[in-house]
Scaffold this motif. Structure first.
Motif, PDB file in Angstrom:
ATOM      1  N   VAL A 147     -42.782 -14.898  39.079  1.00  0.00           N
ATOM      2  CA  VAL A 147     -43.209 -13.621  38.537  1.00  0.00           C
ATOM      3  C   VAL A 147     -43.431 -13.765  37.041  1.00  0.00           C
ATOM      4  O   VAL A 147     -42.599 -14.305  36.324  1.00  0.00           O
ATOM      5  N   LEU A 148     -44.562 -13.285  36.562  1.00  0.00           N
ATOM      6  CA  LEU A 148     -44.912 -13.427  35.163  1.00  0.00           C
ATOM      7  C   LEU A 148     -44.532 -12.188  34.364  1.00  0.00           C
ATOM      8  O   LEU A 148     -44.677 -11.076  34.824  1.00  0.00           O
TER       9      LEU A 148
ATOM     10  N   ALA B 266     -38.125 -15.717  24.791  1.00  0.00           N
ATOM     11  CA  ALA B 266     -37.665 -16.969  25.381  1.00  0.00           C
ATOM     12  C   ALA B 266     -38.734 -18.028  25.231  1.00  0.00           C
ATOM     13  O   ALA B 266     -39.842 -17.740  24.806  1.00  0.00           O
ATOM     14  N   GLN B 267     -38.382 -19.254  25.593  1.00  0.00           N
ATOM     15  CA  GLN B 267     -39.326 -20.340  25.384  1.00  0.00           C
ATOM     16  C   GLN B 267     -39.386 -21.244  26.606  1.00  0.00           C
ATOM     17  O   GLN B 267     -38.353 -21.552  27.189  1.00  0.00           O
ATOM     18  N   GLU B 268     -40.591 -21.651  26.963  1.00  0.00           N
ATOM     19  CA  GLU B 268     -40.771 -22.648  28.013  1.00  0.00           C
ATOM     20  C   GLU B 268     -41.226 -23.987  27.442  1.00  0.00           C
ATOM     21  O   GLU B 268     -41.121 -25.003  28.112  1.00  0.00           O
ATOM     22  N   PHE B 269     -41.722 -23.970  26.199  1.00  0.00           N
ATOM     23  CA  PHE B 269     -42.343 -25.167  25.641  1.00  0.00           C
ATOM     24  C   PHE B 269     -41.588 -25.711  24.433  1.00  0.00           C
ATOM     25  O   PHE B 269     -40.989 -24.975  23.644  1.00  0.00           O
ATOM     26  N   ARG B 270     -41.667 -27.029  24.320  1.00  0.00           N
ATOM     27  CA  ARG B 270     -41.251 -27.731  23.121  1.00  0.00           C
ATOM     28  C   ARG B 270     -42.507 -28.473  22.654  1.00  0.00           C
ATOM     29  O   ARG B 270     -42.706 -29.653  22.948  1.00  0.00           O
TER      30      ARG B 270
ATOM     31  N   ARG C  89     -42.625 -15.938  25.237  1.00  0.00           N
ATOM     32  CA  ARG C  89     -42.210 -16.092  26.626  1.00  0.00           C
ATOM     33  C   ARG C  89     -43.431 -15.957  27.522  1.00  0.00           C
ATOM     34  O   ARG C  89     -44.052 -14.905  27.608  1.00  0.00           O
ATOM     35  N   TRP C  90     -43.781 -17.048  28.190  1.00  0.00           N
ATOM     36  CA  TRP C  90     -44.983 -17.094  29.026  1.00  0.00           C
ATOM     37  C   TRP C  90     -44.689 -16.786  30.486  1.00  0.00           C
ATOM     38  O   TRP C  90     -45.601 -16.535  31.267  1.00  0.00           O
TER      39      TRP C  90
ATOM     40  N   TYR D 276     -51.388 -21.992  30.175  1.00  0.00           N
ATOM     41  CA  TYR D 276     -51.283 -21.678  31.601  1.00  0.00           C
ATOM     42  C   TYR D 276     -51.800 -22.812  32.487  1.00  0.00           C
ATOM     43  O   TYR D 276     -51.290 -23.010  33.593  1.00  0.00           O
ATOM     44  N   ILE D 277     -52.781 -23.559  32.020  1.00  0.00           N
ATOM     45  CA  ILE D 277     -53.208 -24.742  32.767  1.00  0.00           C
ATOM     46  C   ILE D 277     -52.043 -25.741  32.843  1.00  0.00           C
ATOM     47  O   ILE D 277     -51.748 -26.305  33.903  1.00  0.00           O
TER      48      ILE D 277
END
Length: 300
Positions: free
Chosen positions: A4-5, A12-16, A56-57, A145-146
């Protein structure tokens, strides 16, 4: 796998992600360049890092060690005004391999050098999938998103699908502006549009299985059962061949082989001759330009 987006949250973070802004070409041309301009490029770099890393993605809760490693590079070629730039985007992403210190490339792509955008350091980078705030933020969000799609495809069957759908929305919103290149499939076979199309077109659904079988059932098994892991990787390559035969020259298929070719050499060099020959035959069919890197396998 249902993800769920949450598009509005910024906590928050998903990436470094490491961001690089290369402005050397601006310094070496006849364009006016002042030493104080370096501050603008440093500001651009920081704005991009904050945009990718602090937003936050998704609604997934990811620990610090689970954040996705990637590099986003912006090579600036022209500056036509204080805020108007032209350059080239380069994106790389890596994925950890289970029970090892090894990381494998998942995405490595360099766009053509005609990416145009406006950057005003007094304005933050804004993003909404259904609103076009600017070419820079839209392009970066598109690649985010890719990457999320590829990353989660590699861990769960079909895990990346909702993220590819987000890239579709971004692409359609940007293309509707008819202002910037790269968003329309009518332009070229290397347009941004095609990564989205390749992963959302049901005719190429097997592409999602390629990521899962190669990584989760292949690389992640290498430390426990190398023979079975190689067989699963061969199965992934066979699926890639099926996608290729549905339509040759797909951008995502070529990108996959470009990223994986050196790794395939490493994995299958100690393998039996029949496995090496299978790898060579598939790559020769799917990406002839890369087959020369496996020529040692051809005579097996």
């Amino acid at each position: 796998m249902l993800i769920v987006l949450n598009l509005g949250a910024l906590c928050a973070q998903e990436f470094r992600c490491s961001v690089q802004v290369n402005y050397q070409k601006l310094m070496s041309t006849t364009q006016q360049f002042e030493s104080t301009d370096k501050r603008i490029f440093e500001s651009m770099k920081q704005a991009l890092e904050d945009f990718i890393n602090q937003r936050r993605w998704t609604t997934l809760e990811m620990q610090q060690q689970e954040r996705i490693d990637c590099t986003f590079s912006l090579i600036l070629n022209e500056r036509t005004s204080l805020t108007d730039f032209k350059g080239q985007i380069s994106v790389q992403m890596r994925r950890p391999v289970y029970n090892s210190s090894y990381t494998t490339g998942l995405f490595n792509y360099i766009e053509t050098p005609d990416f145009m955008f406006v950057y005003n350091e007094s304005q933050p980078l804004d993003y909404d999938p259904n609103t076009f705030y600017g070419n820079l933020s839209s392009a970066v969000a598109y690649y985010v998103y890719i990457m999320l799609g590829m990353y989660f495809d590699s861990f769960g069957q079909g895990g990346g699908e909702p993220f590819y759908e987000m890239s579709r929305t971004i692409c359609q919103t940007a293309d509707a502006q008819q202002q910037y290149k790269g968003w329309s499939g009518r332009e070229s076979q290397k347009a941004r549009y095609w990564f989205m199309e390749n992963h959302t077109n049901s005719a190429y659904a097997a592409l999602h299985s390629v990521y899962y079988q190669y990584h989760r059932l292949g690389l992640d098994m290498m430390t426990s059962d190398q023979k079975q892991a190689r067989q699963n990787i061969l199965g992934a390559l066979d699926l890639l061949k099926q996608v290729h035969r549905t339509r040759s020259g797909l951008l995502s298929v070529q990108q996959f082989v470009d990223v994986k070719i050196s790794e395939l050499v490493s994995i299958f060099t100690p393998a039996p001759a029949d496995e090496q020959k299978q790898v060579y035959d598939i790559i020769k069919d799917v990406s002839p330009i890369n087959a020369s890197k496996l020529k040692g396998f051809a005579t097996k």
